[in-house]
Design a protein around this motif. Structure first.
Motif, PDB file in Angstrom:
ATOM      1  N   MET A   1      22.576 -28.241  28.600  1.00 46.19           N
ATOM      2  CA  MET A   1      22.698 -29.033  27.370  1.00 46.19           C
ATOM      3  C   MET A   1      21.922 -28.586  26.133  1.00 46.19           C
ATOM      4  O   MET A   1      21.036 -27.818  26.202  1.00 46.19           O
ATOM      5  N   LEU A   2      22.601 -28.475  24.849  1.00 42.02           N
ATOM      6  CA  LEU A   2      21.905 -28.005  23.663  1.00 42.02           C
ATOM      7  C   LEU A   2      21.053 -29.096  23.142  1.00 42.02           C
ATOM      8  O   LEU A   2      21.210 -30.129  23.341  1.00 42.02           O
ATOM      9  N   PRO A   3      19.881 -28.413  22.462  1.00 37.02           N
ATOM     10  CA  PRO A   3      18.971 -29.314  21.846  1.00 37.02           C
ATOM     11  C   PRO A   3      19.588 -30.012  20.528  1.00 37.02           C
ATOM     12  O   PRO A   3      20.428 -29.668  20.003  1.00 37.02           O
ATOM     13  N   GLU A   4      19.212 -31.276  20.256  1.00 36.48           N
ATOM     14  CA  GLU A   4      19.584 -31.888  19.013  1.00 36.48           C
ATOM     15  C   GLU A   4      19.371 -31.183  17.870  1.00 36.48           C
ATOM     16  O   GLU A   4      18.418 -30.362  17.552  1.00 36.48           O
ATOM     17  N   ARG A   5      20.288 -31.130  16.862  1.00 39.37           N
ATOM     18  CA  ARG A   5      20.142 -30.539  15.716  1.00 39.37           C
ATOM     19  C   ARG A   5      19.050 -31.386  14.911  1.00 39.37           C
ATOM     20  O   ARG A   5      18.908 -32.523  14.939  1.00 39.37           O
ATOM     21  N   THR A  12      19.803 -27.140   8.886  1.00 39.95           N
ATOM     22  CA  THR A  12      19.688 -27.501  10.216  1.00 39.95           C
ATOM     23  C   THR A  12      19.247 -26.417  11.139  1.00 39.95           C
ATOM     24  O   THR A  12      19.681 -25.284  10.937  1.00 39.95           O
ATOM     25  N   TYR A  13      18.918 -26.920  12.395  1.00 39.38           N
ATOM     26  CA  TYR A  13      18.472 -25.985  13.462  1.00 39.38           C
ATOM     27  C   TYR A  13      18.316 -26.694  14.671  1.00 39.38           C
ATOM     28  O   TYR A  13      18.186 -28.094  14.804  1.00 39.38           O
ATOM     29  N   ARG A  14      18.186 -26.043  15.641  1.00 37.17           N
ATOM     30  CA  ARG A  14      17.804 -26.515  16.900  1.00 37.17           C
ATOM     31  C   ARG A  14      16.579 -25.624  17.566  1.00 37.17           C
ATOM     32  O   ARG A  14      16.389 -24.768  17.320  1.00 37.17           O
ATOM     33  N   GLU A  15      15.846 -26.624  18.534  1.00 40.59           N
ATOM     34  CA  GLU A  15      14.472 -26.011  18.891  1.00 40.59           C
ATOM     35  C   GLU A  15      14.199 -26.286  20.250  1.00 40.59           C
ATOM     36  O   GLU A  15      14.757 -27.201  20.750  1.00 40.59           O
ATOM     37  N   SER A  16      13.660 -25.749  20.883  1.00 39.98           N
ATOM     38  CA  SER A  16      13.074 -25.629  22.245  1.00 39.98           C
ATOM     39  C   SER A  16      11.934 -25.094  22.569  1.00 39.98           C
ATOM     40  O   SER A  16      11.345 -24.236  21.735  1.00 39.98           O
ATOM     41  N   GLY A  17      10.992 -25.411  23.454  1.00 41.85           N
ATOM     42  CA  GLY A  17       9.824 -24.864  23.904  1.00 41.85           C
ATOM     43  C   GLY A  17       8.572 -25.557  23.070  1.00 41.85           C
ATOM     44  O   GLY A  17       8.868 -26.422  22.646  1.00 41.85           O
ATOM     45  N   GLY A  31      31.330 -16.373  12.919  1.00 40.40           N
ATOM     46  CA  GLY A  31      32.086 -17.327  13.617  1.00 40.40           C
ATOM     47  C   GLY A  31      31.412 -18.554  14.397  1.00 40.40           C
ATOM     48  O   GLY A  31      32.241 -19.355  15.305  1.00 40.40           O
ATOM     49  N   SER A  32      30.139 -18.692  14.456  1.00 40.62           N
ATOM     50  CA  SER A  32      29.424 -19.548  15.155  1.00 40.62           C
ATOM     51  C   SER A  32      28.261 -20.144  14.349  1.00 40.62           C
ATOM     52  O   SER A  32      27.870 -20.039  13.404  1.00 40.62           O
ATOM     53  N   THR A  33      27.524 -20.799  15.311  1.00 39.99           N
ATOM     54  CA  THR A  33      26.486 -21.804  14.994  1.00 39.99           C
ATOM     55  C   THR A  33      25.100 -21.555  15.745  1.00 39.99           C
ATOM     56  O   THR A  33      25.285 -20.784  16.721  1.00 39.99           O
ATOM     57  N   SER A  34      24.125 -22.472  15.373  1.00 36.03           N
ATOM     58  CA  SER A  34      23.197 -22.493  16.435  1.00 36.03           C
ATOM     59  C   SER A  34      23.443 -22.808  17.904  1.00 36.03           C
ATOM     60  O   SER A  34      22.668 -22.595  18.812  1.00 36.03           O
ATOM     61  N   ALA A  35      24.636 -23.389  18.245  1.00 35.17           N
ATOM     62  CA  ALA A  35      25.256 -23.649  19.589  1.00 35.17           C
ATOM     63  C   ALA A  35      25.438 -22.347  20.189  1.00 35.17           C
ATOM     64  O   ALA A  35      25.457 -22.232  21.371  1.00 35.17           O
TER      65      ALA A  35
END
Length: 272
Positions: A1-5, A12-17, A31-35
């Motif tokens: 599962m992806l972290p929420e933006r 905008t960004y996603r974060e874990s840890g 051609g992509s994003t933080s996903a």
């Protein structure tokens, strides 16, 4: 599962840890994003504070004001994000088009970068003849405007990775959420102007370059090898039967290389 933006400094960004862990900043391809970093958040989040941005003009990030922003402009946008997040020093990982921003950031702010890991990197088109640059740029922009992002990514999937690549990876490549034609066009203009090997020659931190031997989008001889040869402290790893996306095709190898950089830093007593 992806972290929420999340959002800071118009990005905008996603974060874990854990927030007190060493920072790892991830910069996606054109051609992509933080996903794109879905296979890094959980395993690397056990060791790092992982931050993956949506570059300006992607996801919910505000586009840069210039029609043809430079790699320096993207690097300064990254600096503003890291300042807002209280990150003063980080490892930086990239894929493809994310590489110019990471390398230029390391040149502009050497004290803020512990090491770079560059996956399937582009050398940029800055050293090509003007007519060739303009032709390649126009073809890129016309294609995304004609096909639309979703159709373009559907067509791209089979060209970015070799035959036999897992179906789930192909599905992730086709995912176009957060990619729009205007942000893509700005990104392409940046790529047409930058000479990544020339920038890498001025970068003093360790660099790991990881590229697939079957990368036809940014062939190793014209891209990864040139960058590794130009940088003072770079190593090059070629992955057999791997295309343009080593972090998705062989995540265990890509992730292990990041952890190796962390261990090397700890050996020499480098501060977090």
């Amino acid at each position: 599962m992806l972290p929420e933006r999340q959002s800071a400094a118009d990005i905008t960004y996603r974060e874990s840890g854990a927030r007190d862990a060493p920072a790892l900043v991830l910069l996606h391809g054109i051609g992509s994003t933080s996903a794109a970093w879905r296979l890094q958040y959980r395993p690397l989040g056990e060791h790092f504070r992982v931050i993956a941005w949506d570059a300006p003009g992607y996801g919910g990030s505000k586009p840069l004001p210039a029609e043809a922003p430079s790699a320096e402009a993207y690097a300064h946008a990254l600096a503003r994000l890291l300042e807002a997040l209280g990150i003063h020093r980080a490892f930086i990982g990239t894929n493809s088009w994310g590489t110019p921003t990471g390398v230029v950031f390391a040149r502009l702010f050497p004290e803020r970068v512990r090491a770079l890991i560059l996956g399937g990197p582009t050398a940029g088109w800055g050293m090509a003849l003007k007519d060739e640059r303009e032709k390649r740029l126009q073809a890129r922009i016309e294609r995304v405007q004609t096909l639309g992002v979703a159709k373009m990514r559907e067509e791209d999937a089979a060209t970015l990775v070799p035959p036999g690549t897992r179906a789930e990876v192909l599905g992730w490549i086709k995912g176009a959420e957060g990619v729009n034609a205007e942000g893509y066009a700005q990104a392409a203009r940046m790529m047409s102007l930058v000479d990544v090997p020339g920038e890498a020659a001025a970068v003093t931190c360790p660099i790991k370059v990881i590229v697939g031997e079957k990368d036809t989008r940014t062939p190793p001889d014209a891209n990864a090898r040139r960058i590794a040869a130009a940088a003072p402290h770079a190593t090059l790893t070629l992955l057999p039967n791997c295309g343009h996306l080593p972090h998705l095709e062989y995540p265990e190898i890509w992730n292990a290389a990041v952890l190796e950089l962390l261990k090397e830093g700890e050996k020499v007593g480098a501060p977090v």
